[in-house]
Design an enzyme around this catalytic site. Sequence first.
Site, short mmCIF file in Angstrom:
data_model
loop_
_atom_site.label_atom_id
_atom_site.label_comp_id
_atom_site.label_asym_id
_atom_site.label_seq_id
_atom_site.Cartn_x
_atom_site.Cartn_y
_atom_site.Cartn_z
N ARG A 236 0.77 -1.35 0.18
CA ARG A 236 -0.13 -0.07 0.08
C ARG A 236 0.80 1.19 -0.05
O ARG A 236 2.01 1.23 0.57
CB ARG A 236 -0.90 -0.09 1.32
N GLU A 265 -2.79 7.92 -3.77
CA GLU A 265 -3.36 7.43 -5.11
C GLU A 265 -4.58 8.06 -5.12
O GLU A 265 -5.53 8.06 -4.34
CB GLU A 265 -3.32 5.80 -4.98
N HIS A 283 -1.49 0.44 -10.19
CA HIS A 283 -1.92 -0.42 -9.21
C HIS A 283 -2.57 -1.63 -10.01
O HIS A 283 -3.89 -1.85 -9.76
CB HIS A 283 -3.22 0.24 -8.39
P1 NAP Z 1 -0.99 -11.57 4.59
O1 NAP Z 1 -1.07 -13.07 4.34
O2 NAP Z 1 -1.67 -11.28 5.74
O3 NAP Z 1 0.37 -11.08 4.96
C1 NAP Z 1 0.69 -9.97 5.26
C2 NAP Z 1 2.22 -10.22 5.96
O4 NAP Z 1 2.55 -8.98 6.52
C3 NAP Z 1 2.26 -11.10 7.17
O5 NAP Z 1 3.51 -11.81 7.12
C4 NAP Z 1 2.40 -10.38 8.32
O6 NAP Z 1 3.02 -10.81 9.40
C5 NAP Z 1 3.12 -9.09 7.94
N1 NAP Z 1 2.43 -7.96 8.82
C6 NAP Z 1 1.16 -7.74 9.03
N2 NAP Z 1 0.85 -6.48 10.01
C7 NAP Z 1 2.41 -6.14 10.03
C8 NAP Z 1 3.00 -5.01 10.76
N3 NAP Z 1 2.17 -4.30 11.62
N4 NAP Z 1 4.43 -4.90 10.91
C9 NAP Z 1 4.95 -5.70 10.09
N5 NAP Z 1 4.34 -6.89 9.44
C10 NAP Z 1 3.36 -6.97 9.51
O7 NAP Z 1 -1.58 -10.51 3.30
P2 NAP Z 1 -1.20 -10.86 1.90
O8 NAP Z 1 -2.32 -11.73 1.34
O9 NAP Z 1 -0.09 -11.45 1.56
O10 NAP Z 1 -1.55 -9.33 1.43
C11 NAP Z 1 -0.72 -8.45 1.91
C12 NAP Z 1 -0.91 -6.97 1.38
O11 NAP Z 1 -0.84 -6.81 -0.02
C13 NAP Z 1 -2.74 -6.91 1.30
O12 NAP Z 1 -2.90 -6.29 2.94
C14 NAP Z 1 -2.58 -5.57 0.50
O13 NAP Z 1 -2.43 -4.47 1.02
C15 NAP Z 1 -1.40 -5.78 -0.48
N6 NAP Z 1 -2.01 -6.00 -1.86
C16 NAP Z 1 -1.56 -5.24 -2.85
C17 NAP Z 1 -2.23 -5.80 -4.08
C18 NAP Z 1 -2.04 -4.92 -5.31
O14 NAP Z 1 -2.93 -4.78 -6.32
N7 NAP Z 1 -0.82 -4.10 -5.25
C19 NAP Z 1 -2.91 -6.83 -4.46
C20 NAP Z 1 -3.20 -7.80 -3.22
C21 NAP Z 1 -2.80 -7.41 -1.88
P3 NAP Z 1 2.80 -12.01 10.33
O15 NAP Z 1 2.48 -13.36 9.26
O16 NAP Z 1 3.71 -12.35 11.24
O17 NAP Z 1 1.50 -11.83 10.94
#
Ligand code: NAP
Length: 316
Positions: A236, A265, A283
């Site tokens: 993000r 954005e 995006h």
């Molecule tokens: P996820 O499986 O929940 O993974 C998030 C990771 O971030 C986990 O490893 C988590 O650690 C870590 N994390 C969470 N909160 C944190 C914090 N406060 N400080 C440090 N690390 C933290 O989510 P995902 O499916 O991989 O998606 C991740 C993000 O990508 C989404 O939330 C979204 O904003 C973004 N995204 C962007 C696009 C795009 O179009 N560019 C598309 C999809 C998603 P733990 O495992 O230790 O809890």
Amino acid sequence: MKLLIARPMTAAVEERARAEFDTEFRSSTLPMSPDEMRRALSEFDVVVPTLGDQFSAEIFAEVPEPRCKLLANFGVGYNHIDVAAAQAAGVQVTNTPGAVTDATADIAMTLLLMTARRAGEGERLVRSGKWQGWHPTQMLGHHVTGKRVGIVGMGRIGQAIAWRCHFGFGMDVAYQSRSPKEVEFPAENILNLEELAAAVDFLVLAVPGGAETHHLINAQVLEAMKPSGILINIARGEVVDEAALIAALLSGQIAGAGLDVYEFEPTVPQALCDMENVTLLPHLGTATEEVRTDMGNMALDNVAAFAEGRLLPNPV
Ligand code: NAP
């Protein structure tokens, strides 16, 4: 059951939504206005919102007894919804994890390769008609294969990026995550972010947005990166202090950046647009027909479970 879907969807998703529910589609591709969100909470049982629809605490406060009992978010990231305020108002929230993982990891690799190998700049050169032909020192970029990548947020997407880096490009993987991860390839968990930034050639961001990760990548972290280091952000926009990133790029403190998301954005600072060593995508993380249909179906699966009184498959 009255359903509001906040954006036009793929044909497959629209067809299913119309067949299964009394569905109204917003025809606008822009985020909902406060008026629209208030109406959504008052007049519909379920709403499928998405990125940019700011369901803040104020919006919930303005509709004290919402008819809406579920926000079935289209997307895995839900930092535009104040989940605590929603729950306090009796509104559950679901998202669409998993469906987005591979496509978003693919876009991270696209940005990494494009930025390291100057693909955007090269494309612009060819299109400009100014290319004068191959020579041994033309547009030298950064080698990718065998380099070291650092993943910030080793969740679903972070691990999918690491997998591609390891198996596809023979890269060394390091990461920072709140909890250690078990993966099928060597990966070092470096808890200190500045230490991780200093130790890698590519720093890739895959954490959720929100208050906890706001400006996680600040001037100090950028300063810790190698001068040859490249920052990739598919997470993000607000995870990066964009002004500090621009300063680090302008001063040559880091070599480049590949961005899919922006702090304000869809506004992209002119300074970024003016730099050749920056790859800028609008995006595109999940932007394929198949994935957007999978995401829509996952959101509708949550709506269907709610309508039938079953457990919600993807509560947040
Ligand atoms: P996820 O499986 O929940 O993974 C998030 C990771 O971030 C986990 O490893 C988590 O650690 C870590 N994390 C969470 N909160 C944190 C914090 N406060 N400080 C440090 N690390 C933290 O989510 P995902 O499916 O991989 O998606 C991740 C993000 O990508 C989404 O939330 C979204 O904003 C973004 N995204 C962007 C696009 C795009 O179009 N560019 C598309 C999809 C998603 P733990 O495992 O230790 O809890």
